[in-house]
Design a protein around this motif. Structure first.
Motif, PDB file in Angstrom:
ATOM      1  N   HIS A 186     -15.912   1.091   3.542  1.00  0.00           N
ATOM      2  CA  HIS A 186     -14.842   1.584   2.665  1.00  0.00           C
ATOM      3  C   HIS A 186     -13.561   0.793   2.923  1.00  0.00           C
ATOM      4  O   HIS A 186     -12.840   0.439   2.007  1.00  0.00           O
ATOM      5  N   GLN A 187     -13.278   0.539   4.200  1.00  0.00           N
ATOM      6  CA  GLN A 187     -12.044  -0.161   4.576  1.00  0.00           C
ATOM      7  C   GLN A 187     -12.236  -1.677   4.605  1.00  0.00           C
ATOM      8  O   GLN A 187     -11.457  -2.423   4.025  1.00  0.00           O
ATOM      9  N   HIS A 202       1.217   3.551  -2.064  1.00  0.00           N
ATOM     10  CA  HIS A 202       0.504   4.750  -2.540  1.00  0.00           C
ATOM     11  C   HIS A 202      -0.385   5.361  -1.460  1.00  0.00           C
ATOM     12  O   HIS A 202      -0.920   6.449  -1.649  1.00  0.00           O
ATOM     13  N   LEU A 203      -0.559   4.667  -0.324  1.00  0.00           N
ATOM     14  CA  LEU A 203      -1.463   5.166   0.736  1.00  0.00           C
ATOM     15  C   LEU A 203      -0.759   5.385   2.073  1.00  0.00           C
ATOM     16  O   LEU A 203      -1.395   5.849   3.035  1.00  0.00           O
ATOM     17  N   TYR A 227       0.836  -1.209   0.000  1.00  0.00           N
ATOM     18  CA  TYR A 227       0.000   0.000   0.000  1.00  0.00           C
ATOM     19  C   TYR A 227       0.873   1.263   0.000  1.00  0.00           C
ATOM     20  O   TYR A 227       0.509   2.264   0.626  1.00  0.00           O
ATOM     21  N   PHE A 248      -5.540   7.729   7.079  1.00  0.00           N
ATOM     22  CA  PHE A 248      -6.206   6.468   7.445  1.00  0.00           C
ATOM     23  C   PHE A 248      -5.302   5.251   7.287  1.00  0.00           C
ATOM     24  O   PHE A 248      -5.741   4.116   7.509  1.00  0.00           O
TER      25      PHE A 248
HETATM   26  P1  ADP Z   1      -8.666  -0.656  -4.112  1.00  0.00           P
HETATM   27  O1  ADP Z   1      -8.549  -1.628  -2.969  1.00  0.00           O
HETATM   28  O2  ADP Z   1     -10.087  -0.606  -4.647  1.00  0.00           O
HETATM   29  O3  ADP Z   1      -7.636  -0.868  -5.196  1.00  0.00           O
HETATM   30  P2  ADP Z   1      -7.112   1.629  -3.076  1.00  0.00           P
HETATM   31  O4  ADP Z   1      -5.861   1.040  -3.635  1.00  0.00           O
HETATM   32  O5  ADP Z   1      -7.382   3.075  -3.360  1.00  0.00           O
HETATM   33  O6  ADP Z   1      -8.424   0.828  -3.531  1.00  0.00           O
HETATM   34  O7  ADP Z   1      -7.118   1.470  -1.495  1.00  0.00           O
HETATM   35  C1  ADP Z   1      -6.599   0.334  -0.888  1.00  0.00           C
HETATM   36  C2  ADP Z   1      -7.431  -0.012   0.333  1.00  0.00           C
HETATM   37  O8  ADP Z   1      -7.286   1.008   1.313  1.00  0.00           O
HETATM   38  C3  ADP Z   1      -8.924  -0.084   0.027  1.00  0.00           C
HETATM   39  O9  ADP Z   1      -9.315  -1.343  -0.453  1.00  0.00           O
HETATM   40  C4  ADP Z   1      -9.509   0.219   1.391  1.00  0.00           C
HETATM   41  O10 ADP Z   1      -9.479  -0.972   2.179  1.00  0.00           O
HETATM   42  C5  ADP Z   1      -8.528   1.223   1.966  1.00  0.00           C
HETATM   43  N1  ADP Z   1      -8.958   2.606   1.707  1.00  0.00           N
HETATM   44  C6  ADP Z   1      -8.737   3.335   0.586  1.00  0.00           C
HETATM   45  N2  ADP Z   1      -9.267   4.574   0.704  1.00  0.00           N
HETATM   46  C7  ADP Z   1      -9.824   4.631   1.946  1.00  0.00           C
HETATM   47  C8  ADP Z   1     -10.511   5.625   2.691  1.00  0.00           C
HETATM   48  N3  ADP Z   1     -10.714   6.849   2.189  1.00  0.00           N
HETATM   49  N4  ADP Z   1     -10.946   5.321   3.936  1.00  0.00           N
HETATM   50  C9  ADP Z   1     -10.721   4.092   4.453  1.00  0.00           C
HETATM   51  N5  ADP Z   1     -10.077   3.101   3.809  1.00  0.00           N
HETATM   52  C10 ADP Z   1      -9.623   3.357   2.582  1.00  0.00           C
END
Ligand code: ADP
Length: 153
Positions: free
Chosen positions: A109-110, A51-52, A49, A57
């Motif tokens: 969402h999570q 990128h996050l 992850y 969060f």
């Molecule tokens: P995806 O899983 O659909 O590829 P992302 O790579 O953007 O989406 O995000 C990875 C994971 O992080 C998501 O599946 C979700 O569990 C969590 N996530 C992403 N954005 C949020 C948010 N705004 N609030 C809470 N959890 C989030």
């Protein structure tokens, strides 16, 4: 044929959804070529992850992904990356369309039950992160000619 990664997240493992998720992909016609249960740790999650990691969060993501083991799966098929990604549905389960995995099995969402690779390039990187070459099983697919037309293979 493409290969893609689908991770059944800890929330789905705890909720007893492993079988239902796997069944949906099997019934669609995708081929399971690798699968294992694993407890993920902070290091691999920070890479997965990346990128996050700087999002406010992120600690919630890490905690949630370490809450129980995950099921790592690799699926093979024509355009498998896009097919599996579309089956997962929108990231936010509350916005996911019914008929998708998230749209049918979650409202968070999570805690959105699965991770799927978002492109072929990402799939290759993610699969290499979680699977060694010997984790893949090479076995015949006698139904292939019924799942796809000749000119699709
Ligand atoms: P995806 O899983 O659909 O590829 P992302 O790579 O953007 O989406 O995000 C990875 C994971 O992080 C998501 O599946 C979700 O569990 C969590 N996530 C992403 N954005 C949020 C948010 N705004 N609030 C809470 N959890 C989030």
């Amino acid at each position: 044929m493409e290969r893609t990664l689908l991770i059944i997240k800890p929330c789905a493992v705890q909720r007893g959804l492993i079988g239902k998720i796997v069944t949906r992909l099997e019934e669609r016609g995708l081929k399971l070529v690798a699968m294992k249960m694993q407890q993920l740790g902070p290091e691999v999650l920070r890479e997965h992850y990346a990128h996050l990691v700087n999002k406010p969060f992120y600690p919630i993501i890490e905690e949630s992904m370490m809450a129980a083991p995950v099921i790592l799966t690799c699926w093979e098929g024509v355009d498998a990356v896009e097919v599996v990604r579309e089956m997962a549905g929108a990231t936010n389960g509350r916005k996911a369309v019914p008929g998708t995995l998230r749209g049918d099995f979650c409202v968070s969402h999570q805690e959105n039950i699965v991770h799927t690779s978002d492109s072929l390039e990402t799939a290759q990187k993610e699969l290499a992160r979680f699977f060694a070459p010997e984790d893949y099983c090479d076995y015949p697919s006698p139904m292939l000619g019924f799942i796809y037309a000749k000119d699709e293979l």
